[in-house]
Design an enzyme around this catalytic site. Structure first.
Site, PDB file in Angstrom:
ATOM      1  N   TRP A  34      -5.708 -12.672  -4.388  1.00 28.59           N
ATOM      2  CA  TRP A  34      -6.903 -12.108  -5.016  1.00 28.59           C
ATOM      3  C   TRP A  34      -6.457 -10.927  -5.879  1.00 28.59           C
ATOM      4  CZ3 TRP A  34      -7.360  -7.007  -3.841  1.00 28.59           C
ATOM      5  CH2 TRP A  34      -6.829  -6.559  -2.625  1.00 28.59           C
ATOM      6  N   GLU A  77      -3.073   4.667   0.275  1.00 28.39           N
ATOM      7  CA  GLU A  77      -2.634   3.424  -0.393  1.00 28.39           C
ATOM      8  C   GLU A  77      -1.986   3.752  -1.744  1.00 28.39           C
ATOM      9  OE1 GLU A  77      -2.616   0.304   0.630  1.00 28.39           O
ATOM     10  OE2 GLU A  77      -3.996   0.246   2.337  1.00 28.39           O
ATOM     11  N   GLU A 112       0.744  -4.686  -2.064  1.00 27.50           N
ATOM     12  CA  GLU A 112       0.137  -3.411  -1.694  1.00 27.50           C
ATOM     13  C   GLU A 112      -0.491  -2.700  -2.895  1.00 27.50           C
ATOM     14  OE1 GLU A 112      -0.425  -1.776   1.043  1.00 27.50           O
ATOM     15  OE2 GLU A 112       0.580  -3.052   2.502  1.00 27.50           O
ATOM     16  N   HIS A 115      -4.159  -2.762  -3.397  1.00 27.69           N
ATOM     17  CA  HIS A 115      -5.072  -2.070  -2.480  1.00 27.69           C
ATOM     18  C   HIS A 115      -5.594  -0.765  -3.070  1.00 27.69           C
ATOM     19  CE1 HIS A 115      -2.941  -4.265   1.092  1.00 27.69           C
ATOM     20  NE2 HIS A 115      -3.525  -5.090   0.242  1.00 27.69           N
ATOM     21  N   GLU A 165       1.150  -1.027   9.656  1.00 23.30           N
ATOM     22  CA  GLU A 165       0.394  -2.147   9.062  1.00 23.30           C
ATOM     23  C   GLU A 165      -0.730  -2.577  10.008  1.00 23.30           C
ATOM     24  OE1 GLU A 165       0.718  -3.271   6.046  1.00 23.30           O
ATOM     25  OE2 GLU A 165       2.803  -3.214   5.409  1.00 23.30           O
ATOM     26  N   THR A 168      -3.479   0.048   9.665  1.00 23.99           N
ATOM     27  CA  THR A 168      -4.271  -0.083   8.429  1.00 23.99           C
ATOM     28  C   THR A 168      -5.168  -1.323   8.509  1.00 23.99           C
ATOM     29  OG1 THR A 168      -2.384  -1.128   7.336  1.00 23.99           O
ATOM     30  CG2 THR A 168      -2.756   1.176   6.851  1.00 23.99           C
ATOM     31  N   ASP A 197      -4.646  -8.748   4.136  1.00 25.70           N
ATOM     32  CA  ASP A 197      -3.255  -8.523   3.688  1.00 25.70           C
ATOM     33  C   ASP A 197      -2.480  -7.743   4.746  1.00 25.70           C
ATOM     34  OD1 ASP A 197      -3.783  -9.707   1.255  1.00 25.70           O
ATOM     35  OD2 ASP A 197      -3.493  -7.895   0.048  1.00 25.70           O
ATOM     36  N   GLU A 198      -3.110  -6.680   5.234  1.00 29.37           N
ATOM     37  CA  GLU A 198      -2.411  -5.810   6.198  1.00 29.37           C
ATOM     38  C   GLU A 198      -2.061  -6.588   7.470  1.00 29.37           C
ATOM     39  OE1 GLU A 198      -1.651  -3.441   4.527  1.00 29.37           O
ATOM     40  OE2 GLU A 198      -3.271  -2.162   3.781  1.00 29.37           O
ATOM     41  N   HIS A 201       1.016  -8.503   6.771  1.00 29.56           N
ATOM     42  CA  HIS A 201       2.184  -7.607   6.735  1.00 29.56           C
ATOM     43  C   HIS A 201       2.606  -7.213   8.151  1.00 29.56           C
ATOM     44  CE1 HIS A 201       0.685  -6.141   2.518  1.00 29.56           C
ATOM     45  NE2 HIS A 201       1.157  -7.364   2.495  1.00 29.56           N
TER      46      HIS A 201
HETATM   47 FE   FE2 Z   1       0.226  -3.431   4.184  1.00 27.42          FE
HETATM   48 FE   FE2 Z   2      -2.220  -1.464   1.995  1.00 24.70          FE
END
Ligand code: FE2
Ligand code: FE2
Length: 326
Positions: A34, A77, A112, A115, A165, A168, A197-198, A201
């Site tokens: 995205w 971020e 990242e 973000h 991660e 977050t 996403d986090e 990760h």
């Molecule tokens: Fe991350």
């Molecule tokens: Fe992030």
């Protein structure tokens, strides 16, 4: 200190094969990602101004603490250059641009980078934020730098990123839930996307540590213990506002996060407990005396942290951040 039988460099090379093999499941391609523009009003269209008006109406309903937390999250971020250079300074990484590690760091950074862009753009459009004050804090955070207490050790760095991660993921997920409750579905979706996403990760970094435990249980255990003794220091710790003494802003930021339950001291302990479980610390074999002791320390830590947390009180008082209007 007991030297590990295997060097950090050897372990990282070994991990590189795992990384190459799993790359596509750990990070997404640009084609599959995205972009911030997918989630916010498009200024090319005639209904843009109307959409912004609605966005601002919804943003008015967000609580003061929630806006404060969003700003702090955005700034941390936005400090991405610092994390990238920190990762690049890890010992034992192959510096060949085509190596798995260099590809990993670039692709992780690229993910990242969306973000901060997304959150920043939302906050700009929301009308709730003094952007100049927020931008000054971002510049401070990057210029000041922050010590994540990992030295240049990859083992410590991966404990840190596993923890961070996950943290977050939790906080963006909770902000999404609060935004939804407040009626801001756009903000909820945007934070949900970041949280996803986090989570990926976190899974990747936890996987690296798991792999290291397989080949160097003693070295990895000592690194885990060391990081937990030092405590995982969030980058937000180093937040600062124009004209405000260092240290003050973080305290108020973390109070706001605790008050609305976005990230609490109980979460810190929960994350630690999950890592202990995921890495099968309790049943790990092949440990020498020193790392047995390190394991004992880590295993006993969650109960100790919970006792301390019980005695902690969260201040009611709301601080007036320079970041927030009105
Ligand atoms: Fe991350
Ligand atoms: Fe992030």
């Amino acid at each position: 200190m007991i030297a590990s039988a295997i060097s950090r460099g050897e372990v990282l090379t070994y991990l590189e094969n795992f990384l190459d093999y799993n790359f596509d499941s750990l990070l997404k391609s640009v084609e599959d990602s995205w972009q911030p523009a997918d989630l916010l009003p498009d200024s090319r269209f005639d209904n843009f101004l109307e959409e912004i008006k609605q966005l601002r109406e919804r943003a008015k309903e967000l609580s003061y603490d929630l806006v404060a937390v969003l700003i702090g999250d955005t700034i941390t971020e936005e400090a991405l250059p610092t994390y990238e250079s920190w990762l690049m300074s890890t010992d034992g990484l192959t510096r060949d641009p085509n190596s798995g590690w260099m590809k990993w760091i670039r692709a992780w950074t690229a993910e990242e980078n969306r973000h901060g862009d997304l959150l920043n753009r939302y906050l700009y459009l929301s009308g709730r934020v003094n952007m100049r004050e927020m931008e000054a804090s971002t510049q401070y955070l990057i210029a000041d730098g922050f010590d994540l207490q990992t030295g240049n050790d990859p083992y410590r760095a991966f404990v840190y990123t596993s923890f961070q991660e996950t943290a977050t993921n939790i906080s963006h997920r909770r902000v999404a839930a609060l935004a939804k409750k407040s009626g801001d579905l756009m903000l909820a979706k945007l934070c949900g996307n970041i949280a996803a996403d986090e989570a990926r990760h976190a899974k990747a970094y936890k996987g690296f540590v798991e792999k290291i435990f397989e080949v160097d249980p003693n070295g990895m255990m000592m690194a885990f213990e060391d990081m937990m003794r030092k405590k995982i220091v969030m980058p937000a710790h180093y937040l600062r506002e124009l004209g405000v003494n260092i240290g003050q802003t973080f305290g108020h930021f973390t109070d706001a996060a605790q008050r609305i339950g976005v990230y609490t001291s109980a979460d810190y302990t929960d994350i630690l407990e999950d890592l202990i479980k995921d890495w099968k610390i309790e049943n790990m074999t092949g440990l020498n005396d020193a790392s047995e002791k390190a394991r004992d320390y880590v295993m006993a830590l969650p109960a100790r942290l919970r006792r301390v947390a019980e005695r902690m009180r969260i201040p009611e008082l709301q601080y007036k951040f320079r970041w927030i209007e009105g």
